[in-house]
Enzyme design. Sequence first.
Site, PDB file in Angstrom:
ATOM      1  N   GLY A   1     -14.319  24.960  35.458  1.00 14.67           N
ATOM      2  CA  GLY A   1     -15.648  25.059  34.781  1.00 14.67           C
ATOM      3  C   GLY A   1     -17.052  24.687  35.528  1.00 14.67           C
ATOM      4  N   ASN A   2     -17.946  24.365  35.017  1.00 14.20           N
ATOM      5  CA  ASN A   2     -19.452  23.867  35.494  1.00 14.20           C
ATOM      6  C   ASN A   2     -20.007  23.003  34.477  1.00 14.20           C
ATOM      7  OD1 ASN A   2     -21.279  25.575  33.993  1.00 14.20           O
ATOM      8  ND2 ASN A   2     -19.914  27.363  34.753  1.00 14.20           N
ATOM      9  N   ARG A   3     -21.045  22.627  34.822  1.00 12.99           N
ATOM     10  CA  ARG A   3     -21.778  21.490  34.286  1.00 12.99           C
ATOM     11  C   ARG A   3     -22.880  22.046  33.252  1.00 12.99           C
ATOM     12  NH1 ARG A   3     -21.798  16.507  36.951  1.00 12.99           N
ATOM     13  NH2 ARG A   3     -24.094  16.393  36.846  1.00 12.99           N
ATOM     14  N   SER A   4     -22.739  23.300  33.144  1.00 18.05           N
ATOM     15  CA  SER A   4     -23.855  23.661  31.959  1.00 18.05           C
ATOM     16  C   SER A   4     -23.655  23.436  30.434  1.00 18.05           C
ATOM     17  CB  SER A   4     -23.883  25.424  32.107  1.00 18.05           C
ATOM     18  OG  SER A   4     -24.606  25.787  31.018  1.00 18.05           O
TER      19      SER A   4
END
Length: 410
Positions: free
Chosen positions: A213-216
């Site tokens: 995933g990512n931090r958005s």
Amino acid sequence: MTLQGSHVLLGVGGGIAAYKAAELARGLIKAGATVQVVMTAAATAFVGPATFEGLTGRPVHTGVFEDVHRVLHIRLAREADVAVFAPATTNLLAKFAGGLADDLVSSLYTALTCPIVVAPAMHTEMWLHPATQANVARLRGWGVHVAGPGEGPLAGGDVGPGRMLEPEDLVAAVAAALADGAGGPAAGALAGRRVLVTAGGTREPIDPVRFIGNRSSGKMGYALAAEAVRRGATVDLVSAPTALPPPPGVEVHDVETAMQMRAAVLPLADKADVVVAAAAVADFRPTSYRDQKIKKEAGGLGSVELTQNPDILAELGASPHRAILVGFAAETDLEEERGRDKLHRKGLDLVVINRVDMADAGFNVDTNRALLLTRTGGRREVPLTTKSEMAAVVWDEVEALLAPAPEVGT
Ligand code: CTP
């Protein structure tokens, strides 16, 4: 251009051309519209409401104090798909331009959010009066379609500009205003526009419990969707997982992976006037998905082989499209060259370059700072601000890029 199935509000003002409004009502009905007539008190001195009731098969309203418990002027304004004021007298134009609401017709006018046509009709001197000209210019500036007046014989034997357009020309002007879709002064600047926003960070599953995933947080995309609704747009939000509640008035399409986002975005983008890609889309996904949880005793994960995801925005930019395309770039420095390169490489109209390396900007905070670059060479630096205010700045820029609504008549 068709009026089939539409609800047309016909406001009749107090001028001799009111008799031609009866022919206009007939023409609109022949074109497939349902016509609701409202009249000023002065208009009833020229033509009786019974004429319009007979033609339209609906009660004609003349006063704000009818049907008070159902707030008549607001109900009629909301029912209308398009409104036409014919004849629009000197007095009506002045009231509309000045925002007066002292009778049913003017109160109703101030509540309209649909496209509006006015058909001026008056003596040449009154038409050419600077006050009338200023009022008309003001209305035009607010997106009202001014149809006519034409030149020709006027009441009392005079000849000159001031004659109301013929009913068949007005039917065409009403159909054109409806097709154009841009609303009147009370509508938001994005009324009649379809907008697609992507938001959140995609998740690329490795097994049933793990993902890349990512931090958005989705906050910027959700703020953009909410602001577009406030400005009157119809909004689709394709959202990767976030912890945010759906913004009111937005159609949310939940997705998880980049491939799912692509499948949801492509058909919606075809219908959109503007696409704003605020999602943080994973550039890579695990090549294979294990449908059983990977156990560490059995050797664990080892390495994860990755496959590149398609770039959704670049794909939209490269294919035939009519939408204005807005992309985001997350950078750790505000490098203008790289931003401009991305704008052209992805076929964008606007790129919003965000700082993601500072505590008060980028991921999972409520504030942001950015540099906006447009295809046409525009450049706007936005200092630290809230994400809602940033959303307003982005939509201001998009509105400037959208083609202005064409005018009807002179
Ligand atoms: N985007 C997309 N599909 C992808 C990746 C990104 O639609 N697979 C969109 C994002 O929603 C965002 C913009 O493209 O609007 C972000 O581009 P970015 O990932 O910064 O572009 P890259 O060229 O991949 O970045 P970099 O230059 O850092 O490689």
